[in-house]
Enzyme design. Structure first.
Site, short mmCIF file in Angstrom:
data_model
loop_
_atom_site.label_atom_id
_atom_site.label_comp_id
_atom_site.label_asym_id
_atom_site.label_seq_id
_atom_site.Cartn_x
_atom_site.Cartn_y
_atom_site.Cartn_z
N LYS A 52 0.84 -1.20 0.00
CA LYS A 52 0.00 0.00 0.00
C LYS A 52 0.87 1.25 0.00
O LYS A 52 1.92 1.27 0.66
CB LYS A 52 -0.91 -0.04 1.23
CG LYS A 52 -1.91 1.10 1.36
CD LYS A 52 -2.76 0.89 2.60
CE LYS A 52 -3.81 1.98 2.76
NZ LYS A 52 -4.67 1.75 3.94
N SER A 127 -9.44 1.97 3.36
CA SER A 127 -8.66 2.72 2.40
C SER A 127 -7.71 1.87 1.54
O SER A 127 -7.04 2.38 0.65
CB SER A 127 -7.82 3.77 3.14
OG SER A 127 -6.93 3.17 4.08
N SER A 151 -9.48 -0.32 7.43
CA SER A 151 -8.91 -0.16 6.09
C SER A 151 -8.43 -1.46 5.45
O SER A 151 -8.29 -1.52 4.23
CB SER A 151 -7.75 0.83 6.14
OG SER A 151 -8.22 2.14 6.31
#
Length: 423
Positions: A52, A127, A151
């Site tokens: 990420k 996210s 997330s």
């Protein structure tokens, strides 16, 4: 499969899916191919992984998919990236995410929105949406992500992957962009339980204990009852799966935790505003992140009260774990909503929002309490979309979650993958 073949297959997957899903923020094709030519050892030798865009990867910028953050290449890997590389993994690229990890849809990003591989007109959740796509489509088996309010677990549920949020403080956040330091937590997405267990052994630097639970608590009352009918049915089916293996089930009234999302907001956004307030006024900053900075600044004085309430919530869970080994609940209140949806009909005469925290309705409690939680890809909805159920364990009991999850592996093996798009 050799490292070179695995990397080539991952890059072919990116080529097939990227234009449609926008999963990756950066792709390190040449670097990954060069790494694959090296002799690699370790449990992840030659395995391509995604990271990420919240974690430093040496030689590449970390912006949290925020155009207001200068794209300065990192001098070294984040601690967990280095640990994965030391285990032989090859970083294939950095994944798209909701800007600064400050959202649950992955629609706001300097790289553009992500799209769900099961239905390109639906959100991935966030996210860590790009990572969920990368894993769900089989581009990579593992992705390093974060989970401050859900997330990891939200996009795992929406896209049909495994998603682990460890105990707060269990893993290093060195080299990871912060959102709310009191709750920031690295996490892992994986395409199978075996891959998740392997990744966990690497990042946690230790073997797993596969002791299964004997008593599972069902979170009942208040906010825990608010979810779509198909989600409720899936949780009920998961409970029956436990019962069939001899596990005792106990209903636990959790209505005392109805304010947990309010507490989470006040723990998260004031520190977020303090960290990123200097970006206010930057025309490259997204509107959502800007509004959360403003909200956090306006509610800064409520942080001490939220911390005190969080301590009591942790006490509630500590007491409850005297009666159960772990909890079972929904991961999200509904399946992945359409991109243009503002609310979702739960099927019982009520609706729930999409953009004001609805997807995190059932995830923030574990963050406030600092507990490990796991989203399990359990079944498919009538519309052909993944449904995740959630296990929440006592502190440092990640191994117990993984052991319990073996009971919930979909009958016949893991959930199917979305079909590779036609050219």
């Amino acid at each position: 499969m050799t490292g070179s073949r695995s990397v080539d297959a991952a890059l072919e997957g990116i080529d097939a899916w990227q234009e449609r899903t926008n999963a990756f923020a950066q792709v390190f094709a040449d670097e990954a191919r060069a790494d694959a030519e090296l002799d690699r050892e370790g449990p992840l030798a030659g395995v391509p992984i995604a990271v990420k865009d919240l974690f430093d990867v040496r030689g590449h910028p970390t912006t949290g998919c925020c155009a207001a953050i200068p794209p300065i290449p990192a001098e070294r890997d984040a601690t967990l990236v280095a640990r994965l590389r030391d285990a032989g993994a090859i970083v294939i690229g950095k994944t798209n995410q909701h800007e600064l990890a400050a959202g649950v849809t992955n629609l706001e990003s300097s790289c553009g929105p992500t799209r769900n591989p099961w239905d390109l007109q639906r959100i991935t959740g966030g996210s860590s949406g790009g990572s969920a796509v990368a894993v769900a489509t089989g581009i990579v088996p593992i992705s390093l992500v974060s989970d401050t309010g859900g997330s990891a677990r939200i996009p795992a549920a929406f896209c049909g992957t495994w998603g682990l949020k460890p105990t707060q403080g269990r893993l290093s956040t060195e080299g990871m962009m912060p959102l709310a330091p009191e709750m920031d937590c690295p996490g892992v997405l994986a395409g199978s339980l075996d891959d998740l267990r392997l990744a966990w052994e690497v990042v946690a630097d230790g073997p797993n204990d596969r002791t299964a639970p004997s008593v599972v608590g069902l979170l009942r009352g208040g906010r825990w009852e608010r979810c779509a009918l198909e989600i409720k049915a899936a949780v009920g089916q998961a409970a029956e799966r436990f019962r069939d293996t001899g596990v005792e089930l106990r209903d636990i009234d959790c209505s005392a935790l109805d304010d947990v999302h309010r507490v989470w907001n006040r723990l998260a956004w004031p520190p977020f505003a303090e960290r990123y307030g200097g970006l206010t006024g930057n025309p490259s900053l997204g509107a959502g992140a800007a509004s959360l900075i403003a909200w956090g600044s306006a509610h800064r004085e409520e942080l001490p009260g939220a911390r005190a309430r969080a301590e009591r919530i942790r006490g509630w869970f500590a007491d409850a774990f005297n009666r159960v080994d772990l909890f079972l609940a929904a991961t999200t209140p509904y399946v992945a909503p359409p991109i243009d949806a503002g609310e979702v009909d739960l099927g019982d005469g009520s609706t729930m929002d999409v953009h004001r925290g609805g997807p995190s309705w059932h995830t923030t409690a574990a963050n406030v309490a600092g507990l490990p939680a796991l989203s399990v890809p359990f079944s498919m909805s009538s519309a052909g979309l993944p449904i995740g159920v959630q296990l929440i364990g006592r502190a440092n009991a990640e191994d117990a979650l993984l052991a319990a999850a073996e009971t919930l592996v979909p009958r016949g093996g893991e959930l199917p993958r979305p079909a590779v798009p036609r050219r």
